[in-house]
Motif scaffolding. Sequence first.
Motif, mmCIF file in Angstrom:
data_model
loop_
_atom_site.group_PDB
_atom_site.id
_atom_site.type_symbol
_atom_site.label_atom_id
_atom_site.label_comp_id
_atom_site.label_asym_id
_atom_site.label_seq_id
_atom_site.Cartn_x
_atom_site.Cartn_y
_atom_site.Cartn_z
ATOM 1 N N ALA A 1 4.001 6.181 1.762
ATOM 2 C CA ALA A 1 4.891 5.258 1.048
ATOM 3 C C ALA A 1 4.542 3.802 1.337
ATOM 4 C CB ALA A 1 6.337 5.545 1.428
ATOM 5 N N MET B 1 -0.133 -1.363 -2.776
ATOM 6 C CA MET B 1 -0.154 -1.084 -4.203
ATOM 7 C C MET B 1 -1.595 -0.855 -4.660
ATOM 8 S SD MET B 1 1.195 -3.469 -7.279
ATOM 9 C CE MET B 1 -0.125 -4.571 -6.926
ATOM 10 N N HIS B 2 -1.775 0.146 -5.481
ATOM 11 C CA HIS B 2 -3.137 0.456 -5.932
ATOM 12 C C HIS B 2 -3.295 0.122 -7.404
ATOM 13 C CE1 HIS B 2 -1.466 3.968 -7.941
ATOM 14 N NE2 HIS B 2 -0.792 4.206 -6.842
ATOM 15 N N ARG C 1 -3.953 0.717 -11.369
ATOM 16 C CA ARG C 1 -3.275 1.703 -12.237
ATOM 17 C C ARG C 1 -4.195 2.860 -12.589
ATOM 18 N NH1 ARG C 1 0.183 -1.106 -16.936
ATOM 19 N NH2 ARG C 1 0.308 1.066 -17.577
ATOM 20 N N LEU C 2 -3.627 4.044 -12.484
ATOM 21 C CA LEU C 2 -4.385 5.254 -12.816
ATOM 22 C C LEU C 2 -3.539 6.160 -13.710
ATOM 23 C CD1 LEU C 2 -5.995 5.889 -9.318
ATOM 24 C CD2 LEU C 2 -7.248 5.508 -11.423
ATOM 25 N N ASP C 3 -2.871 5.545 -14.688
ATOM 26 C CA ASP C 3 -2.037 6.334 -15.606
ATOM 27 C C ASP C 3 -2.847 7.507 -16.141
ATOM 28 O OD1 ASP C 3 -1.206 3.691 -15.365
ATOM 29 O OD2 ASP C 3 -0.503 3.507 -17.426
ATOM 30 N N PHE D 1 3.572 11.959 -4.156
ATOM 31 C CA PHE D 1 2.899 10.669 -4.349
ATOM 32 C C PHE D 1 1.825 10.749 -5.432
ATOM 33 C CE2 PHE D 1 4.768 10.261 -0.163
ATOM 34 C CZ PHE D 1 5.337 8.999 -0.251
ATOM 35 N N SER D 2 1.095 11.862 -5.448
ATOM 36 C CA SER D 2 -0.005 11.930 -6.417
ATOM 37 C C SER D 2 0.525 11.927 -7.851
ATOM 38 C CB SER D 2 -0.908 13.135 -6.155
ATOM 39 O OG SER D 2 -0.173 14.320 -6.190
ATOM 40 N N PHE D 3 1.670 12.545 -8.077
ATOM 41 C CA PHE D 3 2.225 12.502 -9.436
ATOM 42 C C PHE D 3 3.023 11.220 -9.668
ATOM 43 C CE2 PHE D 3 1.375 17.095 -9.424
ATOM 44 C CZ PHE D 3 0.784 17.211 -10.664
ATOM 45 N N LYS E 1 3.542 8.382 -7.860
ATOM 46 C CA LYS E 1 3.063 7.050 -7.506
ATOM 47 C C LYS E 1 1.645 6.767 -8.001
ATOM 48 C CE LYS E 1 6.810 5.860 -5.513
ATOM 49 N NZ LYS E 1 7.655 4.887 -6.221
ATOM 50 N N VAL E 2 0.990 7.779 -8.522
ATOM 51 C CA VAL E 2 -0.368 7.539 -9.021
ATOM 52 C C VAL E 2 -0.443 7.874 -10.522
ATOM 53 C CG1 VAL E 2 -2.828 8.062 -8.769
ATOM 54 C CG2 VAL E 2 -1.370 7.983 -6.738
ATOM 55 N N LEU E 3 -0.394 9.131 -10.870
ATOM 56 C CA LEU E 3 -0.659 9.524 -12.254
ATOM 57 C C LEU E 3 0.449 9.113 -13.215
ATOM 58 C CD1 LEU E 3 -2.106 13.128 -11.723
ATOM 59 C CD2 LEU E 3 -3.298 10.940 -11.682
ATOM 60 N N ASP F 1 2.756 6.616 -12.657
ATOM 61 C CA ASP F 1 3.276 5.259 -12.461
ATOM 62 C C ASP F 1 2.640 4.314 -13.486
ATOM 63 O OD1 ASP F 1 4.263 2.868 -11.694
ATOM 64 O OD2 ASP F 1 3.330 2.827 -9.716
ATOM 65 N N ASN G 1 -7.902 -1.693 -0.477
ATOM 66 C CA ASN G 1 -6.465 -1.507 -0.691
ATOM 67 C C ASN G 1 -6.112 -0.985 -2.084
ATOM 68 O OD1 ASN G 1 -5.400 -2.021 1.758
ATOM 69 N ND2 ASN G 1 -4.682 -4.104 1.315
ATOM 70 N N SER G 2 -6.862 -1.430 -3.073
ATOM 71 C CA SER G 2 -6.482 -1.075 -4.439
ATOM 72 C C SER G 2 -6.747 0.395 -4.775
ATOM 73 C CB SER G 2 -7.221 -1.969 -5.437
ATOM 74 O OG SER G 2 -8.609 -1.751 -5.315
ATOM 75 N N LEU H 1 -5.006 10.585 -0.994
ATOM 76 C CA LEU H 1 -4.360 11.815 -1.473
ATOM 77 C C LEU H 1 -5.400 12.845 -1.909
ATOM 78 C CD1 LEU H 1 -1.498 10.088 -3.484
ATOM 79 C CD2 LEU H 1 -1.144 11.688 -1.584
ATOM 80 N N ARG I 1 -11.554 11.981 -16.340
ATOM 81 C CA ARG I 1 -10.281 12.361 -15.730
ATOM 82 C C ARG I 1 -9.616 13.560 -16.400
ATOM 83 N NH1 ARG I 1 -6.435 7.880 -15.147
ATOM 84 N NH2 ARG I 1 -5.805 8.891 -13.232
ATOM 85 N N GLY J 1 -2.040 17.243 -8.582
ATOM 86 C CA GLY J 1 -2.116 15.893 -9.153
ATOM 87 C C GLY J 1 -3.257 15.066 -8.594
#
Lengths: 299, 535
Positions: free
Chosen positions: A26, A30-31, A33-35, A249-251, A253-255, A257, B94-95, B102, B182, B191
């Motif tokens: 958590a 911040m990373h 974007r990987l929508d 998190f993988s869903f 906060k990543v995919l 978000d 960081n990015s 994960l 992807r 995920g």
Amino acid sequence: MFLTLYSLLAIILFLAFSAYKAAEYAKMPMHGRLDLYPIPKEGGRLEYGGSYYEELEWWRKPRHVSHGAEIIDMLKEMLFIKKLFDNQRPLWWLSYAFHLGIYCLMGWTVLLTVLAVAGLNGVAVMGAGAGIILVLKILLGIAGVAGFLLALIGSATLLIRRMADGSLRRYTTPQEYFNLLLIFVVLCTGIYAWSLAPSFDRPLRVMEQALSLQPLVLSGAGVLHVVLLGIMFFYIPLSKMSHYVGKYFSFHKVLWDNSPNTPGSAIGKEVEKAAGYRPHTSWSAPHIKGNGATPGKTN
Amino acid sequence: MENVNDLKPSDLGRPDGQLTKLDKLMDLPAPYDKPGMEPDFKEIKPAWQEKYCTTLDGFVGVDTLQRPKTKEEEDEFVRKFLSGLEKIFTDANNSSLQPLSLTFEYCAKCNTCSEACHIYEASGHNELYRPIFRSEVLRKIYKKYFTKSGKLLGGFVGADIDVNWETIARLGELAYRCNLCRRCAQTCPLGLDNSIMAREIRKIFSQEMGIAPTPLHNKGSVLQLKTGSSTGINKAAFLDNIEFMEEDIEERTGLKIKVPVDKKGADILLIHNAGEFVSWPENPAAFAILFERAGLNWTLSSSLIGYDSVNYGIWYDDTQAKKIVQEQQKAAQELGVTRIVIGECGHAHKAAALVGDRIVYGEDKVPVESFLPLLWDAVQKGAFKFDPSRNDFPVTLHDPCNVVRGMGIVEPQRNILKIIAPKFREMTPHGVYNYCCGGGSGFAIMNSLNFPDFRNKVSSRMKFKQILDAFADTAADPTILKYVCAPCSNCKGAIRDIFEHYEATTKFNIHYGGLVDLMVNALADLPRPFLTFDE
């Protein structure tokens, strides 16, 4: 008394290590974007994978975020492992048996705790019981038997499949076999210990002893089971078996978000904060600090 | 050479020759289901084997990755890689830290992702191209050098790979056997996203070791940052191109259009992939016609990078990506526009709208929009009078991954096609579940040595199959013109190369082009068709 404290400590550490791991993820920065569409919270557009980017001047329009659709999709994945069901059915049968077994055992543990607390407070929980206690005891029996059997069958078949299928075997490390084997052995010792005194009251009495900080009265097999169970609880959050943490998190906060950085938004402030961060480590290639070409030879 | 089905990740450290050879590719449908319809792979030249890393699968994608001449050079190469590998888990990265961690930690190795990968499928299920193969190699190396468990327990936790020049070089090549599309991530029950791992390897090579394919780096992002465009077009050349385009529009359509350039206070800054001016000038011309017809207040920019939407950095190097995003935003801010609209370029959509969204901030940040909702809105408002019979030939749509899977823009392009192309039919699968054209993540422009063979015969194979399937009723009939609508420059480049490689245009009358070109072709009042289908 040692076993009582050991088993309680195992549960506390399991929760603490899992929470620590979640906190570690958590607080990661911040990373980018990987929508990855379809994204459930797009609600009405979920069916075909659309997003707010389909709207003209999307940034001037209020965003419609469907938390309901997100929760439904999340539950489908958590409760039914939908992606595996859709994309690799033969493995799903084994994996789902295993996970459903674990869910049943979690339910069994909760029911044991509830009944044990009730018992410690003077409610008659041993024997068949009556009314709500009877209902809980029936559920306890179903959850316990189904949980042990499904998890046992699941762990055994996953282990066999992994060893027998070359496409899985060549990527599996000895540690990953160990993980499945550990769970399988814990289940075997549990079933064996229970089979020595096949009563639904037996594990309930052990739970009462644990919660009231009394010494656990166990057979030799029971002692072995509790020791191995404790090791498993210590170990799971430290291993990749803690994917129950990572999956969130993988869903989410990543995919999924896809919140845009609009002026004044919380994301915008985070981006600004991240832009001001000066890393302690830096990359070494010559072009990093300017626009120049690398020394790599070209044709 | 290892049997393709016996290859395992630790084999990447084997000192001997080429690990695998592609010999049983996925079958193609009719009319390419007969022997002799497809050119064979070219033989590797001995000189290449001496100079480059050909020991992975015989292809060379990274032309700047060259064999060391001394033991010292070899050791330095390995040392730099390990240094970069360590850095991807530090604040220098960081990015990417959370998504990388994960995927690195939680892969259950269930192989659910394999069949989603067009390269794995096209290769005839060659083990080397499973999405998790390269990820597992990276895990093994990291564990061996940087984790306590790896140092103490070695092979028990998977830290069982020999690390030498060959291992690292093969891994560098293997990072360029993934289109970063992807699609695999859509199927992962946890995920996770193996394309992240491929891209991180590319980043280590570029950002730490200074090694990246020449078309992406030296002749790509570096050239763009120096001249304004990865095509090498500078401001003067760009302005010449615009003048030529205006003349071309008049010649093709009789329309006199003054293309606005550097118009201060315009509403829209339209940025094209500058490759369009060079290879498909009818595309920016079609945009100009449509934007003028729609009465939009728009402009192009002639400032540095303001006229080229490409951003190759997003494929291999975060630092290059950031510099380009910032320059494009600067161009928009200088003109005072209210929005940037990206033309037909998929990766530019992602770079400007998504990557840039986590780089630029504040009141000056100019919102980025795709051309697709803009044009669909204009169509709905009746800005164009179409005569669909002008497009009375079979049309199918290729979905650029970054536009659909990466941004969720799925319907506007379909809505338009349903109006302008009466014989429109979908590919299978399509939309967010599309297959990559095979040119994604830089492959479309990587033409060094024998890499085009890998692209045309392997990474683009699934797309070619989809195209043939979509035209199954007419594919073999050269009298019927077929059109693949590919609203993305890189995708068009890859499809152009497929059609040349398989002679699909000359033999079977299958063509490709953009969406706006097809829209202008359907404009009812133009004196003659906008599109000409020369072979």
